[in-house]
Design a protein around this motif. Structure first.
Motif, PDB file in Angstrom:
ATOM      1  N   GLY A   9       0.828  -1.189   0.000  1.00 17.47           N
ATOM      2  CA  GLY A   9       0.000   0.000   0.000  1.00 17.47           C
ATOM      3  C   GLY A   9       0.869   1.248   0.000  1.00 17.47           C
ATOM      4  O   GLY A   9       2.095   1.182   0.173  1.00 17.47           O
ATOM      5  N   LEU A  10       0.241   2.392  -0.167  1.00 21.81           N
ATOM      6  CA  LEU A  10       1.000   3.641  -0.185  1.00 21.81           C
ATOM      7  C   LEU A  10       1.642   3.934   1.165  1.00 21.81           C
ATOM      8  O   LEU A  10       2.700   4.575   1.230  1.00 21.81           O
ATOM      9  N   GLY A  60      -7.368   5.814  -1.352  1.00 22.50           N
ATOM     10  CA  GLY A  60      -6.220   5.729  -0.460  1.00 22.50           C
ATOM     11  C   GLY A  60      -5.293   6.921  -0.505  1.00 22.50           C
ATOM     12  O   GLY A  60      -4.148   6.838  -0.058  1.00 22.50           O
ATOM     13  N   THR A  61      -5.777   8.066  -1.036  1.00 25.93           N
ATOM     14  CA  THR A  61      -4.909   9.240  -1.187  1.00 25.93           C
ATOM     15  C   THR A  61      -5.502  10.458  -0.491  1.00 25.93           C
ATOM     16  O   THR A  61      -5.405  11.580  -0.970  1.00 25.93           O
ATOM     17  N   GLY A  62      -6.128  10.242   0.652  1.00 27.13           N
ATOM     18  CA  GLY A  62      -6.813  11.324   1.347  1.00 27.13           C
ATOM     19  C   GLY A  62      -5.907  12.284   2.083  1.00 27.13           C
ATOM     20  O   GLY A  62      -6.377  13.314   2.574  1.00 27.13           O
ATOM     21  N   LYS A 114       2.879  10.196  -3.013  1.00 24.79           N
ATOM     22  CA  LYS A 114       3.452   8.873  -3.282  1.00 24.79           C
ATOM     23  C   LYS A 114       2.746   8.173  -4.444  1.00 24.79           C
ATOM     24  O   LYS A 114       3.376   7.414  -5.190  1.00 24.79           O
ATOM     25  N   ALA A 115       1.447   8.420  -4.617  1.00 22.02           N
ATOM     26  CA  ALA A 115       0.734   7.836  -5.758  1.00 22.02           C
ATOM     27  C   ALA A 115       1.332   8.317  -7.068  1.00 22.02           C
ATOM     28  O   ALA A 115       1.492   7.545  -8.022  1.00 22.02           O
ATOM     29  N   GLY A 172       3.855   6.232 -10.241  1.00 21.26           N
ATOM     30  CA  GLY A 172       3.570   6.155 -11.674  1.00 21.26           C
ATOM     31  C   GLY A 172       2.257   6.753 -12.112  1.00 21.26           C
ATOM     32  O   GLY A 172       1.948   6.761 -13.306  1.00 21.26           O
ATOM     33  N   ALA A 173       1.439   7.245 -11.175  1.00 20.15           N
ATOM     34  CA  ALA A 173       0.175   7.874 -11.567  1.00 20.15           C
ATOM     35  C   ALA A 173       0.441   9.225 -12.219  1.00 20.15           C
ATOM     36  O   ALA A 173       1.381   9.927 -11.861  1.00 20.15           O
ATOM     37  N   ASP A 174      -0.409   9.571 -13.180  1.00 19.21           N
ATOM     38  CA  ASP A 174      -0.337  10.896 -13.813  1.00 19.21           C
ATOM     39  C   ASP A 174      -1.173  11.909 -13.052  1.00 19.21           C
ATOM     40  O   ASP A 174      -0.914  13.116 -13.111  1.00 19.21           O
TER      41      ASP A 174
END
Length: 373
Positions: free
Chosen positions: A18-19, A265-267, A274-275, A279-281
């Protein structure tokens, strides 16, 4: 090389992270935070920050979608939400915020039984368009064919097909499933599709013509999927897997680039950053925006999974409010808890690792630190 462990004599599983298990490592070169570029582009639309407002009634109303547009990003309106079922959903939103935990799920199930109205879909999207910002709306795969004509009549710049799991090969014995490839081919607007959580599923969505793929499984803060159906997605691994599918699809297609968008998971600012490093745009934010003083949820937050009529797989949470949408996106922050100034956090991380743009920031070094488990 993927690490596979033996769970028992009859089952092996791949290690996934996980992140919270990942940390970004600074490099030998640093930059000034004001010198980095956080812009993000999908098709012809460029945004100041790599953020999309998640199509959740607690976070995005027509008015907050307009405000996000003015702040340099885009909010996606849930076209199956309360705003397209009721002329005035404010009394329902107030009631959701006031109800105790043991009664709110039944109330959500009740009010979401009201039929979706094509006329309200057109009215809400027109309201956003008249404000002069990018217009984005979302439907689930189950309702896309029924309500897409209303969406197209009103006009959208970005169309999102979002579900807990969306595949290019859905099989059904009692109805004709959505032909995703044909639909995307016939539309004149970019289509973002998800969720997907593995390499193969994402690659199929890319081959179907998606302009962007949402990575995740039913959201983060409001999800009860692990408790109810035993399914969960460690986001760091999922993002990395889908980013690899993007790279292979680029080679396969002769250079077509598909946006990878983390969804869940990016709250908090740290996991948001980190997302992108994995590799996320861009990142689809839900609970982070639900904490805004303008958010329709009034300090509470829920997703589509919470309103399912027979098997709710989500809950209403109470994250409270921390500041305005502008403070959440751009600061200034008066807290050190990762809830404010998402763009400032990204700039600081990019500067600390020496990268000037998001594409290169995806190359930054990370380490596994499984202390968050």
């Amino acid at each position: 090389m993927a690490q596979e462990i033996e769970i028992g004599l009859g089952k092996k599983g791949r290690m996934a992270y996980g992140l919270d298990d990942i940390s970004i490592v600074p490099s030998r070169r640093t930059r000034d935070p004001h010198d980095v570029n956080t812009t993000w582009q999908v098709d012809a639309y460029e945004f100041d920050v790599p953020i999309i407002g998640a199509p959740m009634d607690s976070a995005i109303s027509p008015q907050t979608a307009i405000e996000l547009g003015r702040l340099g990003t885009v909010g996606v309106l849930d076209l199956e939400g309360l705003w397209t079922r009721y002329d005035d959903p404010e009394p329902m939103l107030q009631r959701i915020a006031e109800l105790p935990d043991d009664k709110v799920t039944a109330y959500l199930q009740e009010i979401y039984q009201e039929p979706i109205k094509a006329s309200l879909i057109k009215q809400r999207l027109t309201q956003i368009r008249e404000a002069g910002v990018v217009v984005a709306g979302a439907l689930s795969p189950q309702t896309t064919q029924e309500f897409l004509p209303a969406v197209l009549e009103a006009g959208v710049d970005l169309f999102v097909i979002r579900g807990t799991v969306v595949s290019a090969e859905h099989v059904s014995t009692d109805h004709e499933p959505l032909n995703l490839k044909q639909l995307i081919y016939e539309l004149d607007v970019p289509v973002i599709v998800g969720g997907a959580s593995d390499y193969t599923s994402a690659l199929h969505l890319m081959r179907a013509g998606a302009a962007g793929v949402l990575v995740g499984f039913g959201g983060g803060a409001t999800s009860a999927n692990s408790l109810t159906v035993g399914i969960d997605v460690p986001m760091a691994t999922a993002i990395s897997d889908v980013a690899e599918a993007r790279r292979d699809y680029m080679d396969e297609s002769g250079g077509r680039y598909v946006q990878v968008i983390a969804d869940g998971g990016t709250g908090y600012t740290g996991n948001f950053v980190k997302a992108l490093a994995m590799g996320a745009d861009a990142v689809m934010l839900g609970v982070a925006l639900a904490r805004a003083t303008q958010a329709p949820g009034r300090g509470t937050h829920w997703g589509a999974e919470a309103r399912h009529d027979s098997l709710p797989r989500g809950v209403r949470t109470t994250p409270g409010t921390v500041g305005t949408l502008e403070q959440i996106l751009h600061g200034p922050s008066h807290r050190a808890d990762g809830t404010l100034n998402f763009c400032g956090a990204l700039r600081r991380a990019m500067a600390s690792t020496g990268y000037v743009d998001l594409k290169n920031f995806q190359k930054c070094n990370v380490v596994v630190t499984p202390t968050g488990r």
